[in-house]
Design a protein around this motif. Sequence first.
Motif, PDB file in Angstrom:
ATOM      1  N   UNK A  26       0.828  -1.210   0.000  1.00 22.25           N
ATOM      2  CA  UNK A  26       0.000   0.000   0.000  1.00 22.25           C
ATOM      3  C   UNK A  26       0.864   1.263   0.000  1.00 22.25           C
ATOM      4  N   UNK A  27       1.918   1.260   0.785  1.00 21.96           N
ATOM      5  CA  UNK A  27       2.814   2.418   0.838  1.00 21.96           C
ATOM      6  C   UNK A  27       3.602   2.568  -0.459  1.00 21.96           C
ATOM      7  N   UNK A  28       4.072   1.458  -1.011  1.00 19.60           N
ATOM      8  CA  UNK A  28       4.807   1.524  -2.281  1.00 19.60           C
ATOM      9  C   UNK A  28       3.911   2.062  -3.393  1.00 19.60           C
ATOM     10  N   UNK A  29       2.664   1.613  -3.411  1.00 17.62           N
ATOM     11  CA  UNK A  29       1.736   2.062  -4.446  1.00 17.62           C
ATOM     12  C   UNK A  29       1.410   3.550  -4.305  1.00 17.62           C
ATOM     13  N   UNK A  30       1.346   4.001  -3.064  1.00 12.70           N
ATOM     14  CA  UNK A  30       1.005   5.404  -2.804  1.00 12.70           C
ATOM     15  C   UNK A  30       2.177   6.345  -3.065  1.00 12.70           C
ATOM     16  N   UNK A  32       5.647   5.270  -4.029  1.00 12.61           N
ATOM     17  CA  UNK A  32       6.760   4.780  -4.828  1.00 12.61           C
ATOM     18  C   UNK A  32       7.710   3.972  -3.976  1.00 12.61           C
ATOM     19  N   UNK A  33       8.279   2.927  -4.552  1.00  6.40           N
ATOM     20  CA  UNK A  33       9.134   2.004  -3.816  1.00  6.40           C
ATOM     21  C   UNK A  33      10.319   2.715  -3.159  1.00  6.40           C
ATOM     22  N   UNK A  34      11.007   3.546  -3.929  1.00  2.00           N
ATOM     23  CA  UNK A  34      12.220   4.196  -3.435  1.00  2.00           C
ATOM     24  C   UNK A  34      11.939   5.204  -2.326  1.00  2.00           C
ATOM     25  N   UNK A  35      10.736   5.751  -2.300  1.00  4.21           N
ATOM     26  CA  UNK A  35      10.411   6.816  -1.344  1.00  4.21           C
ATOM     27  C   UNK A  35       9.986   6.291   0.021  1.00  4.21           C
ATOM     28  N   UNK A  36       9.812   4.983   0.133  1.00  2.66           N
ATOM     29  CA  UNK A  36       9.329   4.393   1.383  1.00  2.66           C
ATOM     30  C   UNK A  36      10.477   3.661   2.076  1.00  2.66           C
ATOM     31  N   UNK A  59      14.186  -5.187   1.588  1.00  2.00           N
ATOM     32  CA  UNK A  59      13.083  -4.364   1.120  1.00  2.00           C
ATOM     33  C   UNK A  59      12.488  -4.939  -0.165  1.00  2.00           C
ATOM     34  N   UNK A  60      13.330  -5.413  -1.067  1.00  2.00           N
ATOM     35  CA  UNK A  60      12.840  -6.014  -2.309  1.00  2.00           C
ATOM     36  C   UNK A  60      12.001  -7.260  -2.035  1.00  2.00           C
ATOM     37  N   UNK A 119       3.853  -1.260  -9.068  1.00  2.00           N
ATOM     38  CA  UNK A 119       5.040  -0.935  -8.267  1.00  2.00           C
ATOM     39  C   UNK A 119       6.295  -1.475  -8.949  1.00  2.00           C
ATOM     40  N   UNK A 120       6.221  -2.713  -9.416  1.00  2.00           N
ATOM     41  CA  UNK A 120       7.378  -3.317 -10.080  1.00  2.00           C
ATOM     42  C   UNK A 120       7.736  -2.560 -11.355  1.00  2.00           C
ATOM     43  N   UNK A 121       6.746  -2.277 -12.176  1.00  2.00           N
ATOM     44  CA  UNK A 121       7.003  -1.634 -13.461  1.00  2.00           C
ATOM     45  C   UNK A 121       7.499  -0.200 -13.308  1.00  2.00           C
TER      46      UNK A 121
END
Length: 212
Positions: A26-30, A32-36, A59-60, A119-121
């Motif tokens: 949910x956080x990654x989608x909101x 971005x992966x790098x920002x969390x 994290x990955x 998120x992955x893409x």
Amino acid sequence: MAAEAMGLRERKKRQTALRIYRTAIALFAEKGFEAVSVQEIADAAEVSKMTVFNYFGSKEDLVFRPMVEHFSDAARAVRERAPGESAVDAVRRQFMEMIKGRDPSIGLHGEPTRRIREVIMATPALKERAYVESEKGARALADLLAEETGDATLALIAAATLTAARNALVEEHFRRIVGGETADQVAADAAERAHRAFDLVAKGLHGYAVKA
């Protein structure tokens, strides 16, 4: 009593892992992966940062841990096929079972699956890992076929063809859902499309790797 306590502990562990995973996605989608950060995930899931790493390692892994085994689904189908069943028929049968069960790994589970893929893409490091994991799955299939048939070149061709067919079908599921269709709409004709795809593959691999 001890077994009952063990069962309760295992359920709690699974619930904790699921809570961490859903919170992270949910956080990654909101954001971005790098920002969390992992600490942010831990705080939102109401666990310690160490607990996150104890369950997921990195994290990955918060993205990939639940899906890593599915990159080897085709190899598993071929390895476990019945005598008289070809490699193509084994992969087809497994894929049809996954369609019937609306397996999230093939993109037929709606919103949660779509969010993970987005998120992955959107994240180069995750895209690269997805590619690497997919290649490992294809290589596992090729190695298995080479061991059975004694021909490494044809095994590579067969594995690449089967992997490409599966990937194309999964990609179509995601493309349509991202385009606005529901998972129910996509699933309605998924079996028909899969049969057409595997029929095409079977024409080229007819009689190849039939289990003795």
